[in-house]
Scaffold this active site. Structure first.
Site, PDB file in Angstrom:
ATOM      1  N   GLY A  71       0.822  -1.218   0.000  1.00  0.00           N
ATOM      2  CA  GLY A  71       0.000   0.000   0.000  1.00  0.00           C
ATOM      3  C   GLY A  71       0.852   1.263   0.000  1.00  0.00           C
ATOM      4  O   GLY A  71       0.664   2.157  -0.828  1.00  0.00           O
TER       5      GLY A  71
ATOM      6  N   GLU B 160      -0.144 -23.481   1.899  1.00  0.00           N
ATOM      7  CA  GLU B 160       1.038 -23.348   1.039  1.00  0.00           C
ATOM      8  C   GLU B 160       2.290 -23.872   1.749  1.00  0.00           C
ATOM      9  O   GLU B 160       3.120 -24.551   1.142  1.00  0.00           O
ATOM     10  CB  GLU B 160       1.213 -21.888   0.603  1.00  0.00           C
ATOM     11  CG  GLU B 160       0.080 -21.454  -0.318  1.00  0.00           C
ATOM     12  CD  GLU B 160       0.280 -20.111  -0.998  1.00  0.00           C
ATOM     13  OE1 GLU B 160      -0.309 -19.913  -2.068  1.00  0.00           O
ATOM     14  OE2 GLU B 160       0.998 -19.251  -0.465  1.00  0.00           O
TER      15      GLU B 160
END
Ligand SMILES: Cc1cc2nc3c(=O)[nH]c(=O)nc-3n(C[C@H](O)[C@H](O)[C@H](O)COP(=O)(O)OP(=O)(O)OC[C@H]3O[C@@H](n4cnc5c(N)ncnc54)[C@H](O)[C@@H]3O)c2cc1C
Length: 432
Positions: free
Chosen positions: A12, A169
């Site tokens: 961001g 994952e």
């Protein structure tokens, strides 16, 4: 010159800085407590010894070196004063701003059991990933030398708490590491019998995906040898020991906590209520209610999209927010009209979907109405991540090296550089 203070050089903050780069009348200071921008989606590959830390991180200073109006500082902001427009850092520096962009992301959350942090590993930063890798690899070294079966069993157990994308994952990557890459590397232990236990409190893993996709992910992990335990609530964590609401405790020398996130603690200092995770619900333009000069971006934002669905804490959402804020700031500074919050454009999230990889060659992808799983989904994952990394690292050679090692099951990041305490190993019995 208007002073813009960006706190956080993640997805961001960095995107906002790039949007403000070389814009007239704007003086930007970006502060991050690390000196690098981190590509978190591939952190699990550092943790599982497939990539080295520099492969997925880049100096923020270097990324922004052509932005002559941006100053990068490595420091940690500890205090915000929205009324005075100041931010104070751990080194005692006070930064004054005309506009603030708070993009400090999320941290690991323990659902009120913060003391569990000392007995678990987590995966948020490069240091975390390196800790996991060091722990797992040195546990195998210890197991290779141990002659005590119970000790070996404990050393060869990895417990992962949390069946979201990070847990899935990691479990798949560790299974690949043990079944493929390390299988001929040891003489006294068989890495293919290493126990990887994935623990999920709710009834299925990958809850953000459809029922079919979660079931597929579970089947794939089980095929890789992962023990998936759903509906299993952790009630306590002690050193190398997990306790559950029901069932036997589990002894594991590596316990990885991938179950919760909490927002950066700075959000509590902006005079606006936060949700249970510490996230701020901004106005539609992403400004903080009551503070038109302060914006929030990324994982610390709690906002609904046009379909009234929560905007997920993923990199594309953070980047889109960073870009949106930069546009508003540029427009307001160039027009020099008084700020009219009501006239600011609302943030619109473009959902590009999300994906999770389940060991080599398998992934799930959810994008709009499209659901994909299997090899095609894995190819998509590979293509998108390579594309991202090429732009990010601009080092095709590193990437090709990684792709080659990955395809040949020969990861290159197995060196443990830190000193290891080997003193607690049972006496070795090398006479077989
Ligand atoms: C293991 C893992 C896997 C992920 N996988 C995916 C994925 O596959 N796809 C996807 O889209 N998203 C993924 N994400 C989520 C994604 O990385 C985040 O949504 C994204 O990084 C959020 O961006 P941000 O800018 O809000 O925060 P971050 O990128 O976390 O950046 C925050 C920055 O603020 C800095 N900072 C924090 N506090 C302070 C302070 N007080 N002072 C100064 N600096 C500070 C930090 O050092 C950091 O650089 C994953 C996240 C993790 C942890």
């Amino acid at each position: 010159m208007k002073k813009i203070l960006i706190i956080g050089g993640g997805f961001g903050g960095l995107e906002c800085a790039l949007g403000l780069a070389n814009q007239p009348g704007i003086d930007v200071t970006l502060i991050d407590r690390t000196n690098h921008h981190l590509f978190q989606p591939l952190l699990y590959q550092v943790a599982s010894a497939s990539l080295t830390a520099p492969d997925i991180a880049q100096s923020i200073r270097q990324i922004l070196c052509d932005a002559s109006n941006v100053t990068v500082l490595m420091d940690e902001i500890t205090q915000l004063d929205a009324a005075e427009h100041t931010a104070t850092s751990a080194t005692g520096h006070v930064h004054h701003y005309d506009y603030l962009v708070l993009a400090t992301g999320a941290r690991t959350g323990y659902f009120g059991n913060d003391h569990w942090a000392q007995h678990t590993l987590c995966l948020k930063s490069l240091a975390d990933a390196q800790d996991i890798r060091r722990t797992v690899l040195t546990n195998l070294e210890k197991a290779e030398m141990s002659t005590d079966p119970a000790e070996r069993q404990r050393l060869m157990t990895i417990a992962i708490v949390g069946g979201g994308p990070t847990g899935v994952e990691l479990a798949g990557a560790f299974a690949d590491l043990m079944n493929r890459s390390l299988r001929n590397n040891f003489r006294n232990i068989d890495t293919t019998v290493l126990r990887i236990v994935l623990i999920e409190g709710s009834e299925r893993i990958l809850e953000a995906y459809s029922q079919d996709q979660s079931a597929y992910a579970r089947r794939r992990l089980e095929k890789l040898g992962v023990n998936v335990r759903c509906n299993t609530r952790v009630t306590d964590i002690q050193p190398q020991m997990l306790h559950f609401k029901e069932g036997e405790p589990l002894a594991a020398a590596a316990i990885i906590w991938a179950a919760g996130v909490a927002s950066s603690s700075l959000t509590a200092q902006l005079t606006t209520p936060t949700d249970r995770g510490g996230r701020i619900a901004p106005l539609p333009d992403l400004s903080v209610p009551g503070c038109p000069h302060a914006f929030v971006a990324g994982d610390l934002v709690s906002l609904l999209d046009a379909k009234q669905q929560p905007i997920p804490g993923i990199a594309p959402a953070a980047m889109q927010m960073g870009r949106h804020i930069a546009k508003i700031i540029c427009k307001e500074i160039s027009s020099r009209d008084p700020i009219d919050v009501a006239a600011r454009p609302a943030f619109r999230y473009t959902d590009k979907g999300f994906m999770a990889i389940i060991g080599k060659n398998h992934a799930v992808v959810k994008s709009g109405g499209i659901e994909l799983q299997g090899f095609i989904a894995w190819l998509m994952w590979l293509f998108i991540h390579i594309l991202f990394l090429v732009g990010f690292r601009n080092k095709l050679a590193v990437l090709l090296g990684w792709a080659f090692a990955y395809l040949r099951d020969n990861p290159s990041a197995r060196v443990v550089a830190q000193a290891v305490d080997l003193s607690r190993i049972a006496p070795a019995n090398h006479a077989k």
